[in-house]
Design an enzyme around this catalytic site. Structure first.
Site, short mmCIF file in Angstrom:
data_model
loop_
_atom_site.label_atom_id
_atom_site.label_comp_id
_atom_site.label_asym_id
_atom_site.label_seq_id
_atom_site.Cartn_x
_atom_site.Cartn_y
_atom_site.Cartn_z
N LYS A 35 37.53 -71.80 32.64
CA LYS A 35 38.47 -71.39 33.70
C LYS A 35 37.68 -70.94 34.92
O LYS A 35 36.46 -70.74 34.85
CB LYS A 35 39.37 -70.28 33.18
CG LYS A 35 38.63 -69.00 32.81
CD LYS A 35 39.57 -68.01 32.13
CE LYS A 35 38.84 -66.75 31.72
NZ LYS A 35 39.67 -65.89 30.85
N TYR A 255 21.92 -51.68 58.82
CA TYR A 255 23.13 -50.97 59.26
C TYR A 255 23.23 -49.59 58.63
O TYR A 255 22.92 -49.42 57.45
CB TYR A 255 24.37 -51.77 58.89
CG TYR A 255 24.55 -53.03 59.72
CD1 TYR A 255 24.72 -52.95 61.10
CD2 TYR A 255 24.56 -54.27 59.12
CE1 TYR A 255 24.89 -54.10 61.86
CE2 TYR A 255 24.73 -55.43 59.86
CZ TYR A 255 24.90 -55.33 61.23
OH TYR A 255 25.07 -56.47 61.98
C1 LIG Z 1 38.83 -65.77 29.66
C2 LIG Z 1 39.33 -65.80 28.28
C3 LIG Z 1 38.43 -65.92 27.22
C4 LIG Z 1 36.93 -65.90 27.40
O1 LIG Z 1 36.52 -64.56 27.52
P1 LIG Z 1 34.99 -64.16 27.66
O2 LIG Z 1 35.00 -62.69 27.67
O3 LIG Z 1 34.50 -64.74 28.94
O4 LIG Z 1 34.29 -64.73 26.49
C5 LIG Z 1 38.96 -66.03 25.94
N1 LIG Z 1 40.28 -66.00 25.73
C6 LIG Z 1 41.17 -65.87 26.73
C7 LIG Z 1 42.63 -65.82 26.42
C8 LIG Z 1 40.74 -65.75 28.04
O5 LIG Z 1 41.62 -65.62 29.02
#
Ligand SMILES: *Cc1c(COP(=O)(O)O)cnc(C)c1O
Length: 363
Positions: A35, A255
């Site tokens: 994702k 800055y």
């Molecule tokens: C993003 C997600 C994961 C992966 O999680 P990580 O902590 O990056 O391993 C797994 N399950 C669901 C439902 C997620 O949304």
């Protein structure tokens, strides 16, 4: 010449980290979570290295289409399921498996005209209180789905809130186990942290869902570091020194004059700033590698530049390689978790915040 900042996606590290998930869960199938454009890496850049997984999990239909366009014929799971009825047509057409977490999604399925049985992952809200049916309502949701001709197979899924520490997973595990006891179907429980830290959850998982650990970040930093889990960084952010300054004692940098030299110093100015995705909130002292040697950030990060201490690095100067995180040319490592920690955030956010103006190469 382009501005010298460059990100690198390390294919060998991705393959290694995927292998690590297999070691941690030898009997489970692996959803490689890609994702958010593969946590900022770019789906197309990680695909070849991760195609040894059993399926790709993501959220966006557009991302699912990209995975299919790369030639992937295996499973793809939509982790949030569909958002509107029309999305189900994509699921039928692209053969996407999808999460079902609420009554409205069951309504949509019931009204969906298709000859193709859908593979769904029924999500339980076992305590995270984000998506899913409560344990009390889970079985009736399962029965409703099971009665639909649009549904082929139902898998059972939940997500832990504290797999990386905190309250742990015992209570959620107990709720899930009790409410699903005699239901058929595959189970999916573990994100990265649960996969690495909680063998009792892995033991009941047919599918694990690692994301962050594929990309080489320790899901429970600072409790454990990437090396403790034998994870390798999959993303390097590197740039160069584009100017140096010799400072007398009492001179300030950048800055707000946030850093004042208490002795004569030599500093390097790096072509990297918050507009590249380096966190502006990183304070003086945040580690940086110059020519693979550890030094520190000085003063405030500005939009396009930041300053580093070269006082002890006599060989460094104009054009020297700077590693903001990841792997230097000489093999030295600087974990993205260390930088995220200095910024009060997580590696997830840094990976996803890499800005569009930074070119990314694959090695
Ligand atoms: C993003 C997600 C994961 C992966 O999680 P990580 O902590 O990056 O391993 C797994 N399950 C669901 C439902 C997620 O949304």
């Amino acid at each position: 010449m382009p501005r010298p900042i460059l990100a690198t996606v390390h294919s060998a590290a991705l393959r290694h980290n995927l292998q690590r998930q297999r070691q941690a869960a030898p009997d489970a199938k692996v959803w490689a979570v890609v994702k958010a454009n593969a946590y900022g890496h770019g789906i197309e850049r990680v695909f070849e290295s991760l195609r040894g997984c059993d399926g790709f999990a993501l959220l966006d239909l557009a991302e699912a289409e990209r995975v299919r366009a790369l030639g992937w014929r295996g499973p793809i799971l939509l982790l949030e399921g569909v958002f509107e009825p029309r999305d189900l047509e994509y699921c039928s057409r692209l053969d996407l498996w999808h999460t079902v977490h609420c009554d409205e999604q069951i309504d949509m399925l019931a009204a969906h005209k298709t000859n193709q049985g859908h593979r769904v992952f029924l999500k339980m809200n076992s305590g995270m209180n984000r998506l899913g049916f409560t344990p009390e309502r889970y079985r009736s949701a399962w029965a409703r789905l099971n009665a639909l001709h649009q549904v082929d197979e139902i898998s059972l899924m939940t997500h832990f809130s504290d797999a990386d520490g905190g309250c742990g997973i015992a209570q959620q595990m107990a709720r899930f186990t009790e409410a699903t006891q005699d239901l058929p179907g595959e189970r999916s429980l573990c994100n990265s942290a649960a996969t690495l830290r909680h063998p009792q959850a892995v033991a009941v998982s047919d599918w694990i869902r690692p994301g962050i650990s594929l990309y080489g970040s320790a899901p429970d930093y600072p409790l454990h570091h990437d090396l403790d889990w034998d994870l390798q960084p999959s993303l390097t952010l590197a740039s160069k020194i584009i100017a140096t300054q010799a400072l007398p004692a009492g001179a300030s940098i950048g800055y707000g004059s946030a850093f004042v030299a208490d002795q004569p110093m030599r500093i390097g100015v790096v072509a990297c700033g918050y507009a590249d995705g380096y966190p502006r909130v990183c304070p003086t002292g945040t580690p940086v590698l110059v020519q693979g040697e550890r030094t520190r950030l000085l003063g405030r990060v500005s939009m396009d530049m930041l300053a580093v201490d070269l006082t002890a690095l006599t060989h460094a100067g104009m054009g020297s390689e700077v590693t903001l995180w990841g792997r230097a040319s000489n093999g030295a490592l600087l974990g993205i978790d260390e930088i995220a920690h200095a910024a009060g955030t997580l590696a997830y956010e840094l990976m996803c915040a890499l800005s569009a103006r930074v070119a990314i190469q694959v090695d």
